[in-house]
Design a protein around this motif. Structure first.
Motif, mmCIF file in Angstrom:
data_model
loop_
_atom_site.group_PDB
_atom_site.id
_atom_site.type_symbol
_atom_site.label_atom_id
_atom_site.label_comp_id
_atom_site.label_asym_id
_atom_site.label_seq_id
_atom_site.Cartn_x
_atom_site.Cartn_y
_atom_site.Cartn_z
ATOM 1 N N HIS A 135 11.586 -8.063 4.383
ATOM 2 C CA HIS A 135 11.456 -9.440 4.859
ATOM 3 C C HIS A 135 12.505 -9.630 5.946
ATOM 4 C CE1 HIS A 135 12.309 -13.953 4.085
ATOM 5 N NE2 HIS A 135 11.450 -13.813 5.064
ATOM 6 N N VAL A 136 12.046 -9.920 7.167
ATOM 7 C CA VAL A 136 12.920 -10.113 8.319
ATOM 8 C C VAL A 136 12.729 -11.542 8.811
ATOM 9 C CG1 VAL A 136 13.517 -9.301 10.636
ATOM 10 C CG2 VAL A 136 12.620 -7.684 8.946
ATOM 11 N N SER A 137 13.846 -12.240 9.045
ATOM 12 C CA SER A 137 13.734 -13.620 9.518
ATOM 13 C C SER A 137 14.797 -13.922 10.564
ATOM 14 C CB SER A 137 13.868 -14.600 8.354
ATOM 15 O OG SER A 137 15.170 -14.509 7.780
ATOM 16 N N PHE A 138 14.459 -14.825 11.461
ATOM 17 C CA PHE A 138 15.398 -15.351 12.447
ATOM 18 C C PHE A 138 15.264 -16.865 12.355
ATOM 19 C CE2 PHE A 138 16.645 -16.490 16.874
ATOM 20 C CZ PHE A 138 17.943 -15.998 16.821
ATOM 21 N N GLU A 139 16.160 -17.476 11.597
ATOM 22 C CA GLU A 139 16.043 -18.889 11.258
ATOM 23 C C GLU A 139 17.380 -19.610 11.424
ATOM 24 O OE1 GLU A 139 13.352 -20.537 10.544
ATOM 25 O OE2 GLU A 139 11.950 -18.888 10.235
ATOM 26 N N PRO A 140 17.326 -20.916 11.692
ATOM 27 C CA PRO A 140 18.569 -21.682 11.783
ATOM 28 C C PRO A 140 19.206 -21.845 10.405
ATOM 29 C CG PRO A 140 16.663 -23.126 12.061
ATOM 30 C CD PRO A 140 16.146 -21.726 11.969
ATOM 31 N N ARG A 141 20.520 -21.719 10.377
ATOM 32 C CA ARG A 141 21.287 -21.906 9.139
ATOM 33 C C ARG A 141 22.633 -22.509 9.492
ATOM 34 N NH1 ARG A 141 20.414 -16.245 5.828
ATOM 35 N NH2 ARG A 141 18.201 -16.101 6.191
ATOM 36 N N ARG A 142 23.166 -23.269 8.571
ATOM 37 C CA ARG A 142 24.502 -23.801 8.761
ATOM 38 C C ARG A 142 25.492 -22.724 8.316
ATOM 39 N NH1 ARG A 142 26.651 -27.934 10.507
ATOM 40 N NH2 ARG A 142 24.805 -29.232 10.479
ATOM 41 N N VAL A 143 26.439 -22.409 9.201
ATOM 42 C CA VAL A 143 27.487 -21.432 8.914
ATOM 43 C C VAL A 143 28.814 -22.179 9.066
ATOM 44 C CG1 VAL A 143 28.534 -19.233 9.582
ATOM 45 C CG2 VAL A 143 26.054 -19.543 9.804
ATOM 46 N N GLY A 144 29.401 -22.556 7.924
ATOM 47 C CA GLY A 144 30.593 -23.398 7.985
ATOM 48 C C GLY A 144 30.216 -24.732 8.602
ATOM 49 N N GLU A 145 30.921 -25.099 9.642
ATOM 50 C CA GLU A 145 30.636 -26.348 10.352
ATOM 51 C C GLU A 145 29.659 -26.145 11.508
ATOM 52 O OE1 GLU A 145 31.716 -29.471 9.515
ATOM 53 O OE2 GLU A 145 32.347 -28.423 7.695
ATOM 54 N N GLN A 146 29.239 -24.930 11.745
ATOM 55 C CA GLN A 146 28.401 -24.602 12.904
ATOM 56 C C GLN A 146 26.944 -24.411 12.501
ATOM 57 O OE1 GLN A 146 29.825 -22.587 15.996
ATOM 58 N NE2 GLN A 146 31.888 -23.343 15.720
ATOM 59 N N GLU A 190 0.838 -1.201 0.000
ATOM 60 C CA GLU A 190 0.000 0.000 0.000
ATOM 61 C C GLU A 190 0.872 1.250 0.000
ATOM 62 O OE1 GLU A 190 -3.328 0.068 -0.068
ATOM 63 O OE2 GLU A 190 -3.484 -2.120 -0.042
ATOM 64 N N PRO A 191 0.496 2.271 -0.781
ATOM 65 C CA PRO A 191 1.238 3.533 -0.772
ATOM 66 C C PRO A 191 1.311 4.121 0.644
ATOM 67 C CG PRO A 191 -0.310 3.480 -2.599
ATOM 68 C CD PRO A 191 -0.610 2.279 -1.729
ATOM 69 N N GLY A 192 2.447 4.685 0.968
ATOM 70 C CA GLY A 192 2.646 5.310 2.272
ATOM 71 C C GLY A 192 2.898 4.317 3.394
ATOM 72 N N THR A 193 3.145 3.060 3.040
ATOM 73 C CA THR A 193 3.284 2.010 4.047
ATOM 74 C C THR A 193 4.520 1.159 3.785
ATOM 75 O OG1 THR A 193 0.883 1.885 4.222
ATOM 76 C CG2 THR A 193 2.104 0.017 5.079
ATOM 77 N N LEU A 194 5.207 0.802 4.857
ATOM 78 C CA LEU A 194 6.257 -0.212 4.803
ATOM 79 C C LEU A 194 5.617 -1.513 5.273
ATOM 80 C CD1 LEU A 194 9.125 -1.447 4.712
ATOM 81 C CD2 LEU A 194 9.455 -0.549 7.034
ATOM 82 N N THR A 195 5.526 -2.493 4.400
ATOM 83 C CA THR A 195 4.984 -3.801 4.754
ATOM 84 C C THR A 195 6.141 -4.698 5.170
ATOM 85 O OG1 THR A 195 3.157 -3.558 3.205
ATOM 86 C CG2 THR A 195 3.700 -5.808 3.898
ATOM 87 N N VAL A 196 6.044 -5.289 6.365
ATOM 88 C CA VAL A 196 7.102 -6.147 6.894
ATOM 89 C C VAL A 196 6.547 -7.550 7.088
ATOM 90 C CG1 VAL A 196 8.706 -6.557 8.803
ATOM 91 C CG2 VAL A 196 8.185 -4.211 8.077
ATOM 92 N N VAL A 197 7.227 -8.525 6.499
ATOM 93 C CA VAL A 197 6.943 -9.936 6.758
ATOM 94 C C VAL A 197 8.070 -10.433 7.631
ATOM 95 C CG1 VAL A 197 6.773 -12.251 5.750
ATOM 96 C CG2 VAL A 197 5.663 -10.302 4.620
ATOM 97 N N TRP A 198 7.708 -10.947 8.804
ATOM 98 C CA TRP A 198 8.689 -11.391 9.785
ATOM 99 C C TRP A 198 8.328 -12.794 10.241
ATOM 100 C CZ3 TRP A 198 8.023 -12.772 14.967
ATOM 101 C CH2 TRP A 198 9.189 -12.913 15.698
ATOM 102 N N HIS A 199 9.353 -13.659 10.344
ATOM 103 C CA HIS A 199 9.123 -14.993 10.902
ATOM 104 C C HIS A 199 10.354 -15.422 11.680
ATOM 105 C CE1 HIS A 199 11.471 -16.827 7.576
ATOM 106 N NE2 HIS A 199 10.859 -15.922 6.831
ATOM 107 N N SER A 200 10.108 -16.282 12.659
ATOM 108 C CA SER A 200 11.169 -16.748 13.551
ATOM 109 C C SER A 200 10.998 -18.246 13.805
ATOM 110 C CB SER A 200 11.099 -15.975 14.872
ATOM 111 O OG SER A 200 12.041 -16.461 15.783
ATOM 112 N N VAL A 201 12.037 -19.002 13.500
ATOM 113 C CA VAL A 201 12.063 -20.454 13.702
ATOM 114 C C VAL A 201 10.775 -21.080 13.167
ATOM 115 C CG1 VAL A 201 12.668 -22.289 15.319
ATOM 116 C CG2 VAL A 201 13.422 -19.973 15.776
ATOM 117 N N MET A 202 10.473 -20.763 11.924
ATOM 118 C CA MET A 202 9.270 -21.243 11.260
ATOM 119 C C MET A 202 9.598 -22.151 10.083
ATOM 120 S SD MET A 202 6.814 -18.898 8.993
ATOM 121 C CE MET A 202 6.357 -19.624 7.469
ATOM 122 N N ARG A 203 10.667 -21.838 9.388
ATOM 123 C CA ARG A 203 11.013 -22.520 8.140
ATOM 124 C C ARG A 203 11.017 -24.037 8.284
ATOM 125 N NH1 ARG A 203 11.232 -25.270 4.754
ATOM 126 N NH2 ARG A 203 12.641 -25.498 3.022
#
Length: 105
Positions: free
Chosen positions: A63-74, A20-33
């Motif tokens: 689009h903001v997310s907080f999700e698990p990811r493999r970073v190198g061996e961690q 929508e004009p004049g709006t910042l639309t944010v999609v956020w999810h956490s540990v959902m994937r």
């Protein structure tokens, strides 16, 4: 004001979003994937890309997310953001079930 709660899959929910004009639309999810099937996630990514592509200076999208990811061996949880079609930026990371997030280097 009571919030309205609708039952819908992630992709179907996103398909109904219009910027929508004049709006910042944010999609956020956490540990959902990890709870979304591979087929559904393909549709989710398509909808997120649609919204990113439709983003303008007046009707923007993040689009903001907080999700698990493999970073190198961690195995880490990463807090990331993508504004419009810009590249995703990692803002912070945390260990699973550990200390709070710290700023990404």
């Amino acid at each position: 004001m009571p919030a309205k709660v609708d039952t819908a899959g992630a992709a179907d929910f996103l398909a109904g979003i219009r910027l929508e004009p004049g709006t910042l639309t944010v999609v956020w999810h956490s540990v959902m994937r990890q709870y979304v099937s591979a087929a559904e996630w393909v549709r989710v990514e398509r909808e997120l890309d649609r919204l990113a592509t439709a983003s303008t200076a007046d009707a923007s999208f993040a689009h903001v997310s907080f999700e698990p990811r493999r970073v190198g061996e961690q195995h880490r949880f990463q807090l990331a953001v993508r504004l419009g079609t810009a590249a995703e930026a990692v803002l912070a990371e945390a260990r699973p079930h550990g200390i709070p997030a710290r700023t990404a280097a």
